[in-house]
Design a protein around this motif. Structure first.
Motif, PDB file in Angstrom:
ATOM      1  N   UNK A 204     -11.783   7.445   7.387  1.00  0.00           N
ATOM      2  CA  UNK A 204     -12.447   6.811   8.530  1.00  0.00           C
ATOM      3  C   UNK A 204     -12.639   7.826   9.660  1.00  0.00           C
ATOM      4  N   UNK A 205     -11.619   8.660   9.881  1.00  0.00           N
ATOM      5  CA  UNK A 205     -11.753   9.692  10.913  1.00  0.00           C
ATOM      6  C   UNK A 205     -12.882  10.662  10.575  1.00  0.00           C
ATOM      7  N   UNK A 206     -12.985  10.991   9.281  1.00  0.00           N
ATOM      8  CA  UNK A 206     -14.050  11.889   8.838  1.00  0.00           C
ATOM      9  C   UNK A 206     -15.411  11.277   9.148  1.00  0.00           C
TER      10      UNK A 206
ATOM     11  N   UNK B 122      -4.570  -2.067  10.742  1.00  0.00           N
ATOM     12  CA  UNK B 122      -3.308  -2.509  10.148  1.00  0.00           C
ATOM     13  C   UNK B 122      -2.378  -1.329   9.903  1.00  0.00           C
ATOM     14  N   UNK B 123      -2.942  -0.271   9.296  1.00  0.00           N
ATOM     15  CA  UNK B 123      -2.138   0.923   9.017  1.00  0.00           C
ATOM     16  C   UNK B 123      -1.616   1.514  10.326  1.00  0.00           C
TER      17      UNK B 123
ATOM     18  N   UNK C  71      -2.753   5.132   2.152  1.00  0.00           N
ATOM     19  CA  UNK C  71      -2.892   4.832   3.585  1.00  0.00           C
ATOM     20  C   UNK C  71      -3.411   6.026   4.361  1.00  0.00           C
ATOM     21  N   UNK C  72      -2.758   7.185   4.120  1.00  0.00           N
ATOM     22  CA  UNK C  72      -3.208   8.392   4.827  1.00  0.00           C
ATOM     23  C   UNK C  72      -4.634   8.735   4.456  1.00  0.00           C
TER      24      UNK C  72
ATOM     25  N   UNK D 163       0.842  -1.194   0.000  1.00  0.00           N
ATOM     26  CA  UNK D 163       0.000   0.000   0.000  1.00  0.00           C
ATOM     27  C   UNK D 163       0.882   1.251   0.000  1.00  0.00           C
ATOM     28  N   UNK D 164       0.564   2.196  -0.854  1.00  0.00           N
ATOM     29  CA  UNK D 164       1.421   3.387  -0.810  1.00  0.00           C
ATOM     30  C   UNK D 164       0.908   4.393   0.215  1.00  0.00           C
ATOM     31  N   UNK D 165       1.782   5.350   0.483  1.00  0.00           N
ATOM     32  CA  UNK D 165       1.555   6.212   1.637  1.00  0.00           C
ATOM     33  C   UNK D 165       0.305   7.097   1.499  1.00  0.00           C
ATOM     34  N   UNK D 166       0.110   7.624   0.261  1.00  0.00           N
ATOM     35  CA  UNK D 166      -1.035   8.511   0.029  1.00  0.00           C
ATOM     36  C   UNK D 166      -2.335   7.767   0.314  1.00  0.00           C
TER      37      UNK D 166
END
Lengths: 263, 265
Positions: free
Chosen positions: A13-15, B82-83, A6-7, A1-4
């Protein structure tokens, strides 16, 4: 998974978790009676929240109930954990098994069963508050027990023996040696009990006196009613609770970070 | 003989409490479930439940709701946990707090907030009842799925993953054959935290005006009608479901109970 990616996922989910609470918090500071409508800034909701006797009573009642239940649960659960730890394996097994029942049971079933025991069997009246306090305590003690037990297991038990050798009575040794060692478990059990009591709807609704309301039962009744003033005052309450929780968790985390730095 | 205090005796109040308010209520429920309104032994309540299409429909509907809620929670929570677990240590602990913080806010207030948003978008909430129910349940229970998954995934030893990669496993294989099997205890405990509440938490439905019943609502309505017998029957059915779930989850989390056996006396 790339960083973008993932963030992005984390933020999404936080939203989902926070958008409703934050939007409601924003509108609690306006005179709007529905979200999405544009109105001017106002603190009327907060004034209503703290000046309507019904609302103030409900909030104070909920807090007092939570404190009482948490205190009772902490005493019972801590004593239970210490006692069962030193009991015979079979006794301890029986206690741990029964302790697990309210944890895995559905709150509806716990509330219903405690209620029919109290009301239909023992004929205890709901307006004595006894069914409510005992019902919620039933829900909370197991969690106190479960948070004290790991500390007991990790404890150095020769300290207790040492205290006895040095002339302590057993009761004094427990009070001066064992309990201080268990404090972190006891406090976290107490906090869990508080949150469980504050969050409880089912046990309260089955066992509470008719005229008494906790935040949960009050909010559920208010969503059925059509009083917009009460409805928007509850937005204010929701915002205050949110801020208190953020402050508590944030503060605790900061203190924790400082401690671990020192160590 | 003189009274002598021993530490065991501290358990007595709690043991009495557990008997009176945990065991006894269950016995009372069992008593009511197997008697009729005149107090005579009877199975008519069960026959009634399993013969009524409406009741079985409710059981089916709540199972569907619970399964969907659990699966969706798992699908959202797993990647999230996981993240978080694989992120750098300091930021992940703080981030995790953000995800579990909603647990401490009264759920009726959180559902109220979501309900206001949904009303804004949908106008009439009755239009998408099923969707709204699932959405609210997921919103309510998501943190309870993230926490146990995170706890399991942080303990997962990275060297297993590296070993699998060194031995030539493809990324998908590493996940399916190494990571997923090792995270089963977290999945199981997350599922137990979410499945049962979503089968019984009827207040969420009440608050968004869903007219359909789930298992919990049956207890609620029998309770308001002072029908202890039928209310107890529903409780017994739920208790059986709970026992099954607990039995399954105990099989997968045996490691924890192992520790309980060999402690100091």
């Amino acid at each position: 998974m790339n960083k973008v990616l993932r963030n992005g996922w984390i933020w999404l989910v936080l939203l989902f978790l926070y958008a409703p609470i934050l939007i409601l918090a924003f509108y609690s500071f306006t005179s709007a009676t529905m979200i999405g409508t544009v109105r001017e800034f106002s603190v009327d909701n907060y004034v209503t929240l703290f000046t309507t006797p019904e609302l103030v009573e409900m909030i104070i009642g909920t807090l007092l109930l939570a404190l009482g239940v948490a205190f009772l649960s902490t005493v019972l659960g801590t004593m239970g954990a210490i006692g069962s730890y030193y009991s015979h394996k079979k006794v301890r097994g029986a206690i741990e098994l029964s302790n697990q029942i309210p944890v895995v049971n559905a709150d509806v079933v716990t509330g219903f069963s405690v209620c029919i025991l109290m009301i239909a069997f023992f004929h205890i009246r709901k307006d004595t508050f006894i069914p409510l306090v005992i019902g919620q305590t039933t829900l909370c003690v197991p969690f106190v027990y479960l948070s004290v037990m790991p500390r007991l297991k990790k404890m150095d038990h020769s300290l207790y023996e040492a205290a006895l050798d040095l002339g302590c009575t057993p009761a004094m040794a427990i009070w001066r040696v064992t309990i201080p060692h268990l404090i972190p478990g006891i406090t976290s059990g107490f906090m869990t009990a508080i949150t469980l009591s504050l969050d409880d709807y089912f046990i309260a609704t089955y066992t509470k006196p008719a005229t008494f309301n906790t935040i949960s039962t009050y909010v559920v009744n208010a969503t059925r009613g059509s009083q917009t003033q009460i409805k928007t005052a509850l937005w204010a309450l929701s915002t205050i609770i949110f801020l208190v929780v953020v402050a508590y968790v944030g503060g605790k985390n900061l203190i924790g970070a400082k401690k671990s730095k020192k160590a | 003989m003189k009274y002598r205090f021993s530490r065991k005796q501290l358990a007595i109040p709690y043991a009495i409490f557990l008997f009176l308010f945990v065991i006894l209520p269950l016995l009372v429920v069992i008593y009511y479930a197997f008697t009729n309104s005149e107090g005579k032994l009877s199975f008519t309540n069960y026959v009634g439940f399993f013969r009524s299409g409406e009741m079985l429909g409710t059981l089916l509907y709540s199972t569907v709701i619970a399964v969907l809620t659990t699966v969706i929670c798992l699908l959202i929570a797993y990647p999230t946990a996981f993240i978080l677990a694989k992120a750098k240590m300091r930021s992940s602990e703080a981030l995790l707090l953000l995800f579990v913080l909603p647990m401490w806010i009264n759920f009726t207030l959180r559902i109220t907030a979501l309900k206001e948003i949904l009303t804004l978008f949908e106008g009439n909430l009755a239009k998408y009842q099923f969707f709204n129910t699932i959405l609210c349940m997921v919103y309510d229970f998501l943190p309870f799925m993230i926490l146990p998954l995170y706890n399991t995934l942080t303990k997962l030893d990275d060297s297993y993953i590296e070993a699998a990669e060194d031995l030539g496993a493809k990324k998908s294989h590493v996940f399916l054959k190494v990571i997923l099997p090792l995270s089963v205890p977290g999945i199981v405990s997350g599922v137990t935290m979410v499945f049962l509440p979503s089968m019984t938490n009827y207040v969420v439905l009440d608050m968004i005006y869903n007219s359909t019943y789930i298992m919990g609502s049956l207890i609620g309505s029998y309770f308001s009608a002072y029908d202890w017998n039928n209310g107890s029957v529903i409780s017994i059915i739920l208790l059986i479901i709970i026992c099954v779930i607990t039995a399954i989850s105990n099989r997968y989390t045996e490691k924890d109970t192992d520790e309980r056996g060999n402690n100091l006396k």
